[in-house]
Design a protein around this motif. Structure first.
Motif, PDB file in Angstrom:
ATOM      1  N   ALA A  86       0.825  -1.205  -0.182  1.00 26.03           N
ATOM      2  CA  ALA A  86       0.040   0.061  -0.360  1.00 26.03           C
ATOM      3  C   ALA A  86       0.892   1.137  -0.077  1.00 26.03           C
ATOM      4  CB  ALA A  86      -1.531  -0.021   1.030  1.00 26.03           C
ATOM      5  N   LYS A  87       1.737   0.872   0.725  1.00 22.95           N
ATOM      6  CA  LYS A  87       2.843   2.336   0.817  1.00 22.95           C
ATOM      7  C   LYS A  87       3.253   2.703   0.020  1.00 22.95           C
ATOM      8  CE  LYS A  87       4.069   1.987   5.952  1.00 22.95           C
ATOM      9  NZ  LYS A  87       4.816   1.550   7.035  1.00 22.95           N
ATOM     10  N   LYS A  88       3.770   1.560  -0.738  1.00 22.49           N
ATOM     11  CA  LYS A  88       4.447   2.076  -2.047  1.00 22.49           C
ATOM     12  C   LYS A  88       3.258   2.372  -3.600  1.00 22.49           C
ATOM     13  CE  LYS A  88       7.578  -1.562  -5.236  1.00 22.49           C
ATOM     14  NZ  LYS A  88       8.124  -2.640  -5.180  1.00 22.49           N
ATOM     15  N   LEU A  89       2.079   1.643  -3.666  1.00 20.79           N
ATOM     16  CA  LEU A  89       1.054   2.496  -4.117  1.00 20.79           C
ATOM     17  C   LEU A  89       1.216   4.134  -4.423  1.00 20.79           C
ATOM     18  CD1 LEU A  89      -0.815   2.411  -6.046  1.00 20.79           C
ATOM     19  CD2 LEU A  89      -2.800   1.937  -5.160  1.00 20.79           C
ATOM     20  N   GLY A  90       0.740   4.598  -2.709  1.00 24.94           N
ATOM     21  CA  GLY A  90       1.026   5.758  -2.437  1.00 24.94           C
ATOM     22  C   GLY A  90       2.069   6.151  -3.307  1.00 24.94           C
ATOM     23  N   LYS A  91       2.964   5.842  -2.598  1.00 23.60           N
ATOM     24  CA  LYS A  91       4.330   6.719  -3.400  1.00 23.60           C
ATOM     25  C   LYS A  91       4.903   7.168  -4.726  1.00 23.60           C
ATOM     26  CE  LYS A  91       7.673   5.096   0.196  1.00 23.60           C
ATOM     27  NZ  LYS A  91       9.259   4.942   0.486  1.00 23.60           N
ATOM     28  N   LEU A 136       0.321  11.103   1.398  1.00 21.28           N
ATOM     29  CA  LEU A 136       1.141  12.366   1.984  1.00 21.28           C
ATOM     30  C   LEU A 136       1.771  12.755   2.430  1.00 21.28           C
ATOM     31  CD1 LEU A 136      -2.119  12.065   4.247  1.00 21.28           C
ATOM     32  CD2 LEU A 136      -1.918  13.822   2.285  1.00 21.28           C
ATOM     33  N   GLU A 137       2.727  11.869   2.873  1.00 20.61           N
ATOM     34  CA  GLU A 137       4.348  12.126   3.302  1.00 20.61           C
ATOM     35  C   GLU A 137       5.033  12.387   2.198  1.00 20.61           C
ATOM     36  OE1 GLU A 137       5.053   8.752   4.583  1.00 20.61           O
ATOM     37  OE2 GLU A 137       3.758   8.050   6.786  1.00 20.61           O
ATOM     38  N   GLU A 138       4.529  12.156   0.736  1.00 19.89           N
ATOM     39  CA  GLU A 138       5.377  12.222   0.237  1.00 19.89           C
ATOM     40  C   GLU A 138       4.655  13.850  -1.303  1.00 19.89           C
ATOM     41  OE1 GLU A 138       8.071  10.554  -2.333  1.00 19.89           O
ATOM     42  OE2 GLU A 138       7.451   9.318  -0.017  1.00 19.89           O
ATOM     43  N   GLY A 139       3.431  14.265  -0.284  1.00 22.61           N
ATOM     44  CA  GLY A 139       3.175  15.412  -1.037  1.00 22.61           C
ATOM     45  C   GLY A 139       2.065  15.436  -1.487  1.00 22.61           C
ATOM     46  N   GLU A 141     -15.106   7.952  15.268  1.00 23.63           N
ATOM     47  CA  GLU A 141     -13.462   8.446  14.771  1.00 23.63           C
ATOM     48  C   GLU A 141     -12.247   7.546  14.050  1.00 23.63           C
ATOM     49  OE1 GLU A 141     -12.658   9.960  18.899  1.00 23.63           O
ATOM     50  OE2 GLU A 141     -13.815  10.622  19.134  1.00 23.63           O
ATOM     51  N   ILE A 142     -13.032   7.350  13.476  1.00 27.58           N
ATOM     52  CA  ILE A 142     -11.425   6.477  12.528  1.00 27.58           C
ATOM     53  C   ILE A 142     -11.280   7.442  11.285  1.00 27.58           C
ATOM     54  CG2 ILE A 142     -12.333   3.855  13.385  1.00 27.58           C
ATOM     55  CD1 ILE A 142     -13.332   3.924  10.128  1.00 27.58           C
ATOM     56  N   SER A 143     -11.551   8.580  11.451  1.00 22.83           N
ATOM     57  CA  SER A 143     -11.453   9.207   9.836  1.00 22.83           C
ATOM     58  C   SER A 143      -9.798   9.529  10.235  1.00 22.83           C
ATOM     59  CB  SER A 143     -12.713  10.504   9.977  1.00 22.83           C
ATOM     60  OG  SER A 143     -12.243  11.386  10.611  1.00 22.83           O
ATOM     61  N   HIS A 144      -9.750  10.042   8.936  1.00 23.26           N
ATOM     62  CA  HIS A 144      -8.012  10.214   9.123  1.00 23.26           C
ATOM     63  C   HIS A 144      -8.311  11.706   9.228  1.00 23.26           C
ATOM     64  CE1 HIS A 144      -3.883  10.833   7.404  1.00 23.26           C
ATOM     65  NE2 HIS A 144      -3.838   9.792   7.728  1.00 23.26           N
ATOM     66  N   LYS A 145      -7.597  12.333  10.095  1.00 23.36           N
ATOM     67  CA  LYS A 145      -7.591  14.059  10.745  1.00 23.36           C
ATOM     68  C   LYS A 145      -6.241  14.892   9.827  1.00 23.36           C
ATOM     69  CE  LYS A 145      -9.927  12.387  13.587  1.00 23.36           C
ATOM     70  NZ  LYS A 145     -12.070  12.783  13.297  1.00 23.36           N
ATOM     71  N   ASN A 146      -5.967  14.298   8.842  1.00 25.64           N
ATOM     72  CA  ASN A 146      -4.979  15.259   8.512  1.00 25.64           C
ATOM     73  C   ASN A 146      -5.361  14.878   6.794  1.00 25.64           C
ATOM     74  OD1 ASN A 146      -3.172  16.052  10.590  1.00 25.64           O
ATOM     75  ND2 ASN A 146      -2.693  13.581  11.042  1.00 25.64           N
ATOM     76  N   LEU A 147      -5.781  14.992   6.266  1.00 26.15           N
ATOM     77  CA  LEU A 147      -6.176  14.414   4.685  1.00 26.15           C
ATOM     78  C   LEU A 147      -6.071  15.789   4.031  1.00 26.15           C
ATOM     79  CD1 LEU A 147      -8.989  11.784   4.610  1.00 26.15           C
ATOM     80  CD2 LEU A 147      -6.561  11.652   4.800  1.00 26.15           C
TER      81      LEU A 147
END
Length: 192
Positions: free
Chosen positions: A22-27, A54-57, A72-78
């Motif tokens: 999943a991280k690889k796809l995100g990048k 997000l980490e990759e901008g 409260e399972i929503s991502h707070k930094n989207l």
């Protein structure tokens, strides 16, 4: 392709290889400046792909029903969180926003989301690519089932190719970006 909807599990799975995939796809999405559209959760494979983008901008749009957002399972930094009333509205909104679809490993909900957009493609309701990121050969049984459906004449041969499959995010994204949908026999009549 500007926005890609990703369907995936809200749990980590049995092996860390799913989180790494999943991280690889995100990048790769961030690298290609493709916005992620997903279910909006901060947990599991869902959280991993969103955090990686997000980490990759990159840009991440979460779509979450209010009853899950209240848990409260929503991502707070989207980059953007769209709260809808129901699961049906969530799927419709994600489909509307996206230029294509990828399913990562997940459970029944992931499969249901993937099969809905795949079926819509067969019916000619959209011409967007649908892919399976086959991390750790997770989707091998499903690929076997697709082949069985085609062999038993419940899936037209031309539609079998509509499910793009690859183990590598980069290669799957290349397949999605060059996808040419087959002509479909539609039973839907155009409005006059």
């Amino acid at each position: 392709m500007k926005k890609l909807a990703v369907f995936c599990g809200s749990s980590n799975g049995a092996s860390y290889v799913y989180i790494e995939g999943a991280k690889k796809l995100g990048k790769e999405l961030a690298k290609r400046n493709i916005a992620l559209v997903y279910g909006g959760a901060s947990v599991g494979v869902m959280g991993a792909v969103a955090n990686s983008v997000l980490e990759e901008g990159g840009y991440v749009i979460g779509v979450m029903p209010s009853f899950l957002e209240k848990r409260e399972i929503s991502h707070k930094n989207l980059s953007e969180l769209i709260v809808v009333d129901s699961m049906h509205e969530r799927k419709a909104k994600m489909a509307d926003l996206a230029d294509g679809f990828i399913a990562l490993p997940g459970g029944p909900g992931t499969l249901e989301e993937f099969f809905e957009v795949f079926t819509w493609a067969q019916l000619g309701l959209h011409r967007k690519p649908c892919g399976l990121l086959n991390i750790n050969h997770y989707y091998d049984p499903l690929i076997t089932l697709f082949n069985h459906m085609a062999d038993e004449k419940f899936l037209h041969e031309q539609y079998r190719s509509m499910a793009l499959v690859n183990e590598e995010p980069k290669e799957l994204l290349d397949q999605l970006s060059t996808y040419e949908p087959p002509s479909v026999k539609t039973y839907i009549k155009e409005k006059a």
